[in-house]
Design a protein around this motif. Structure first.
Motif, short mmCIF file in Angstrom:
data_model
loop_
_atom_site.label_atom_id
_atom_site.label_comp_id
_atom_site.label_asym_id
_atom_site.label_seq_id
_atom_site.Cartn_x
_atom_site.Cartn_y
_atom_site.Cartn_z
N GLY A 273 -8.93 12.39 0.59
CA GLY A 273 -9.34 13.31 -0.45
C GLY A 273 -9.79 14.64 0.14
N ILE A 274 -10.06 15.58 -0.73
CA ILE A 274 -10.52 16.91 -0.35
C ILE A 274 -12.02 16.98 -0.58
CG2 ILE A 274 -10.38 19.38 -0.96
CD1 ILE A 274 -7.89 18.63 0.34
N TYR A 275 -12.74 17.71 0.28
CA TYR A 275 -14.17 17.94 0.11
C TYR A 275 -14.36 18.85 -1.10
CZ TYR A 275 -18.98 19.16 1.38
OH TYR A 275 -20.34 19.34 1.39
N ALA A 276 -15.15 18.42 -2.07
CA ALA A 276 -15.22 19.09 -3.36
C ALA A 276 -16.25 20.21 -3.45
CB ALA A 276 -15.51 18.07 -4.45
N LYS A 277 -17.15 20.33 -2.47
CA LYS A 277 -18.18 21.38 -2.54
C LYS A 277 -17.53 22.75 -2.43
CE LYS A 277 -22.03 18.89 -2.41
NZ LYS A 277 -23.20 19.01 -3.15
N PHE A 278 -18.12 23.71 -3.10
CA PHE A 278 -17.57 25.07 -3.10
C PHE A 278 -17.80 25.78 -1.77
CE2 PHE A 278 -18.09 29.63 -3.96
CZ PHE A 278 -16.79 29.91 -4.31
N ASN B 213 -0.01 14.41 5.83
CA ASN B 213 -0.44 13.64 4.68
C ASN B 213 -0.26 14.49 3.43
OD1 ASN B 213 -2.70 15.38 4.44
ND2 ASN B 213 -4.00 14.00 5.61
N LYS B 214 -0.87 14.08 2.34
CA LYS B 214 -0.72 14.78 1.07
C LYS B 214 -1.25 16.22 1.12
CE LYS B 214 -2.93 13.42 -2.96
NZ LYS B 214 -3.22 12.45 -3.99
N TRP B 215 -2.23 16.49 1.99
CA TRP B 215 -2.87 17.79 2.02
C TRP B 215 -2.48 18.63 3.22
CZ3 TRP B 215 -5.39 13.23 0.98
CH2 TRP B 215 -5.76 13.05 -0.37
N LEU B 216 -2.05 18.01 4.29
CA LEU B 216 -1.76 18.73 5.53
C LEU B 216 -0.43 18.31 6.13
CD1 LEU B 216 -5.11 18.60 7.51
CD2 LEU B 216 -4.02 20.62 6.62
N ASN B 217 0.22 19.27 6.74
CA ASN B 217 1.39 19.00 7.57
C ASN B 217 1.33 20.01 8.71
OD1 ASN B 217 3.75 18.18 8.70
ND2 ASN B 217 5.06 19.09 7.14
N PHE C 295 -18.69 16.16 6.41
CA PHE C 295 -17.29 16.42 6.11
C PHE C 295 -16.60 17.03 7.32
CE2 PHE C 295 -19.72 20.10 4.86
CZ PHE C 295 -18.98 21.18 5.32
N PHE C 296 -15.26 16.92 7.32
CA PHE C 296 -14.41 17.51 8.36
C PHE C 296 -13.95 18.89 7.94
CE2 PHE C 296 -13.23 13.04 9.35
CZ PHE C 296 -13.62 13.05 10.67
N ILE D 84 -9.26 23.77 5.63
CA ILE D 84 -9.32 22.71 4.63
C ILE D 84 -10.43 21.74 5.03
CG2 ILE D 84 -8.06 20.86 3.48
CD1 ILE D 84 -5.51 22.32 4.09
N CYS D 85 -11.23 21.34 4.06
CA CYS D 85 -12.35 20.42 4.30
C CYS D 85 -12.05 19.06 3.67
CB CYS D 85 -13.63 20.99 3.72
SG CYS D 85 -14.13 22.54 4.48
N PHE D 86 -12.42 18.02 4.40
CA PHE D 86 -12.19 16.65 3.96
C PHE D 86 -13.47 15.84 4.11
CE2 PHE D 86 -8.21 18.18 5.83
CZ PHE D 86 -7.35 18.03 4.76
#
Length: 141
Positions: free
Chosen positions: A62-67, A89-93, A110-111, A121-123
């Motif tokens: 999933g993606i980290y949801a914090k702004f 994956n779904k978010w990164l290549n 988070f990453f 991108i944060c995860f």
């Protein structure tokens, strides 16, 4: 006279038998404290830590949801990945050379992964902080 001759022969022999030694370049994990605005500890990376980080980022779901991912408290840890890995994956290549783990005081860790120089991108982090603390020999929480 004999002393000078022997010294000269010894030096010539040493010069002809020089060996080039290639030092292996080590990468270091850096633990950064934003309150102090400096790196407070460095730890030499090893295969165990590298595999642990690769396992974490391969489990991203999933993606980290914090702004605002930038925090002024807690710790930020930079993990260099040696060798770099292809993350798809779904978010990164992309090829990932380093991963940042942000551990805020009051929010979940988070990453942060830089896909390109301009795109961050944060995860969410799903690993165990206590295990990481033990491996790095540093109290994270």
């Amino acid at each position: 006279m004999i002393k000078k001759f022997l010294t000269t022969v010894f030096l010539v022999i040493i010069l002809f038998h020089l060996q080039v030694i290639h030092a292996e370049e080590y990468e270091y994990i850096e633990i950064f404290d934003p309150k102090q605005n400096k790196v407070i500890k460095t730890v030499q990376t090893n295969e165990e830590i590298n595999n642990m980080v690769i396992g974490w980022i391969n489990k991203i779901d999933g993606i980290y949801a914090k702004f605002d991912p930038v925090k002024d408290d807690g710790y930020a840890i930079r993990f260099p990945l040696v060798p770099a890995i292809q993350l798809q994956n779904k978010w990164l290549n992309t090829i990932v050379k380093e991963v940042y783990l942000i551990i805020p005081k009051n929010d979940p860790p988070f990453f942060m992964v830089f896909e390109t120089e301009d795109r961050l991108i944060c995860f969410p982090f799903t690993g165990e902080i206590n295990t990481l603390s033990n491996v790095l020999d540093f109290k994270l929480k």
